[in-house]
Scaffold this motif. Sequence first.
Motif, short mmCIF file in Angstrom:
data_model
loop_
_atom_site.label_atom_id
_atom_site.label_comp_id
_atom_site.label_asym_id
_atom_site.label_seq_id
_atom_site.Cartn_x
_atom_site.Cartn_y
_atom_site.Cartn_z
N PRO A 16 -6.26 -0.55 -0.80
CA PRO A 16 -7.47 -0.17 -1.53
C PRO A 16 -8.45 -1.32 -1.70
CG PRO A 16 -5.50 0.61 -2.68
CD PRO A 16 -5.04 -0.30 -1.57
N GLY A 17 -9.71 -1.03 -1.46
CA GLY A 17 -10.78 -2.00 -1.71
C GLY A 17 -11.08 -2.96 -0.59
N VAL A 18 -10.28 -2.98 0.45
CA VAL A 18 -10.51 -3.94 1.54
C VAL A 18 -11.71 -3.50 2.37
CG1 VAL A 18 -9.58 -4.93 3.67
CG2 VAL A 18 -8.13 -4.71 1.65
N ILE A 19 -12.60 -4.44 2.61
CA ILE A 19 -13.79 -4.20 3.44
C ILE A 19 -13.62 -4.96 4.74
CG2 ILE A 19 -16.27 -4.58 3.62
CD1 ILE A 19 -16.37 -4.23 0.58
N ARG A 20 -13.93 -4.28 5.83
CA ARG A 20 -13.84 -4.87 7.18
C ARG A 20 -15.25 -5.17 7.66
NH1 ARG A 20 -10.57 -3.29 12.38
NH2 ARG A 20 -12.15 -3.66 13.97
N ARG A 21 -15.46 -6.40 8.10
CA ARG A 21 -16.75 -6.81 8.65
C ARG A 21 -16.52 -7.37 10.06
NH1 ARG A 21 -19.99 -6.37 4.36
NH2 ARG A 21 -19.25 -7.01 2.30
N GLU A 22 -17.20 -6.77 11.02
CA GLU A 22 -17.08 -7.22 12.40
C GLU A 22 -18.23 -8.16 12.74
OE1 GLU A 22 -16.00 -4.42 15.43
OE2 GLU A 22 -15.18 -3.05 13.92
N HIS A 23 -17.87 -9.26 13.36
CA HIS A 23 -18.84 -10.25 13.83
C HIS A 23 -18.66 -10.38 15.34
CE1 HIS A 23 -19.56 -11.24 9.63
NE2 HIS A 23 -18.24 -11.26 9.47
N ALA A 24 -19.38 -11.27 15.96
CA ALA A 24 -19.34 -11.41 17.42
C ALA A 24 -17.92 -11.60 17.96
CB ALA A 24 -20.23 -12.56 17.87
N GLU A 25 -17.17 -12.54 17.42
CA GLU A 25 -15.83 -12.84 17.94
C GLU A 25 -14.75 -12.77 16.89
OE1 GLU A 25 -15.94 -16.51 20.10
OE2 GLU A 25 -17.58 -15.83 21.36
N ALA A 96 -2.16 -11.77 0.72
CA ALA A 96 -3.54 -12.22 0.54
C ALA A 96 -4.32 -11.21 -0.30
CB ALA A 96 -4.20 -12.41 1.91
N TRP A 97 -4.08 -9.93 -0.08
CA TRP A 97 -4.73 -8.87 -0.85
C TRP A 97 -4.37 -8.99 -2.34
CZ3 TRP A 97 -2.23 -4.50 -3.07
CH2 TRP A 97 -3.09 -3.49 -3.52
N ARG A 98 -3.06 -9.13 -2.61
CA ARG A 98 -2.62 -9.29 -4.02
C ARG A 98 -3.23 -10.55 -4.64
NH1 ARG A 98 2.05 -7.50 -1.67
NH2 ARG A 98 2.88 -9.61 -1.49
N ASN A 99 -3.26 -11.63 -3.87
CA ASN A 99 -3.79 -12.90 -4.36
C ASN A 99 -5.28 -12.80 -4.71
OD1 ASN A 99 -3.42 -15.75 -4.90
ND2 ASN A 99 -4.61 -16.14 -3.04
N ALA A 100 -5.99 -11.88 -4.05
CA ALA A 100 -7.42 -11.69 -4.30
C ALA A 100 -7.69 -10.64 -5.37
CB ALA A 100 -8.13 -11.33 -3.00
N GLY A 101 -6.64 -10.14 -5.98
CA GLY A 101 -6.82 -9.19 -7.08
C GLY A 101 -6.48 -7.76 -6.73
N GLY A 102 -5.85 -7.54 -5.59
CA GLY A 102 -5.49 -6.18 -5.18
C GLY A 102 -4.22 -5.70 -5.84
#
Length: 102
Positions: A16-25, A96-102
């Motif tokens: 829940p709450g994770v956002i995916r951002r695609e960049h060039a590479e 990492a998700w839990r560490n960021a408040g998930g």
Amino acid sequence: MVTLSAAVAAAAAELPGVIRREHAETIEYELNDRPIAIVEVVADEVSFRLSPAVAAAAIRTPDTEPSPRGPEWVALRPAVVDDHALDRAVAWLESAWRNAGG
């Protein structure tokens, strides 16, 4: 054969709450405006932002190295993407998700 990037994408879609951002590479996953994982698509490498204790343990596992992103980041680039590597990638993403408040 499953790639690290595909395993991370599937696992991130379930968090829940994770956002995916695609960049060039790269593909960046973030939670609460904080990056938690970055996939280097061409290299099939994933860096995870972990708590200091988890990062210290993770860096001692095979196919890992410190990431230039900072001391809490660990890069995973296995020579062979086997079940063990996939398990670590998913577990570290969840950590990492839990560490960021998930």
